[in-house]
Design a protein around this motif. Structure first.
Motif, PDB file in Angstrom:
ATOM      1  N   CYS A  98       0.912  -1.092  -0.187  1.00  0.00           N
ATOM      2  CA  CYS A  98      -0.050   0.075  -0.242  1.00  0.00           C
ATOM      3  C   CYS A  98       0.889   1.035  -0.121  1.00  0.00           C
ATOM      4  O   CYS A  98       1.752   1.373   0.751  1.00  0.00           O
ATOM      5  CB  CYS A  98      -0.931   0.021   1.110  1.00  0.00           C
TER       6      CYS A  98
ATOM      7  N   CYS B 223      -5.922   1.862   5.826  1.00  0.00           N
ATOM      8  CA  CYS B 223      -6.006   3.230   5.406  1.00  0.00           C
ATOM      9  C   CYS B 223      -7.276   3.597   4.988  1.00  0.00           C
ATOM     10  O   CYS B 223      -7.778   4.680   4.841  1.00  0.00           O
ATOM     11  CB  CYS B 223      -4.695   3.902   4.691  1.00  0.00           C
TER      12      CYS B 223
ATOM     13  N   HIS C 172      -8.285  -0.705   0.647  1.00  0.00           N
ATOM     14  CA  HIS C 172      -7.633  -1.233   1.782  1.00  0.00           C
ATOM     15  C   HIS C 172      -8.413  -1.046   3.043  1.00  0.00           C
ATOM     16  O   HIS C 172      -8.513  -0.320   4.021  1.00  0.00           O
ATOM     17  CB  HIS C 172      -6.334  -0.366   2.121  1.00  0.00           C
TER      18      HIS C 172
END
Ligand SMILES: [Zn+2]
Length: 93
Positions: A7, A62, A58
């Motif tokens: 990420c 986040c 995600h």
């Protein structure tokens, strides 16, 4: 070994933290495109073999939307970028 997704905000995280949300290459039809174009957009999906881009969320991190380029045959991940920043031109495509 667990599969990891990098990420851009959180770093390398297990793929179980993400939700796959579909083809990132789909183009939304114009509002007056007609029922057939909208039917295809809403219900029909390709099943590509090889490298393609998908939206991933995600959801356990986040909570950002990402575009993950991966190979459906080897499961190799070739790139991960923030979807919103990419659309705004903040990151290279
Ligand atoms: Zn994240």
């Amino acid at each position: 070994m667990a599969s990891l997704i990098s990420c851009p905000h959180c770093g390398a995280r297990p793929k179980e933290e993400f939700s796959i949300r579909g083809d990132a290459g789909l183009a939304r039809p114009a509002p007056d495109a007609g029922a057939e174009a909208w039917f295809d957009y809403v219900y029909l999906r390709d099943n590509p073999r090889g490298r393609h881009s998908e939206y991933w969320h995600h959801s356990s991190g986040c909570r950002r939307w990402l575009i993950v380029e991966r190979d459906t045959v080897t499961h190799a991940v070739h790139g991960v970028r923030d979807a919103a920043l990419s659309k705004l031109g903040g990151e290279p495509a």
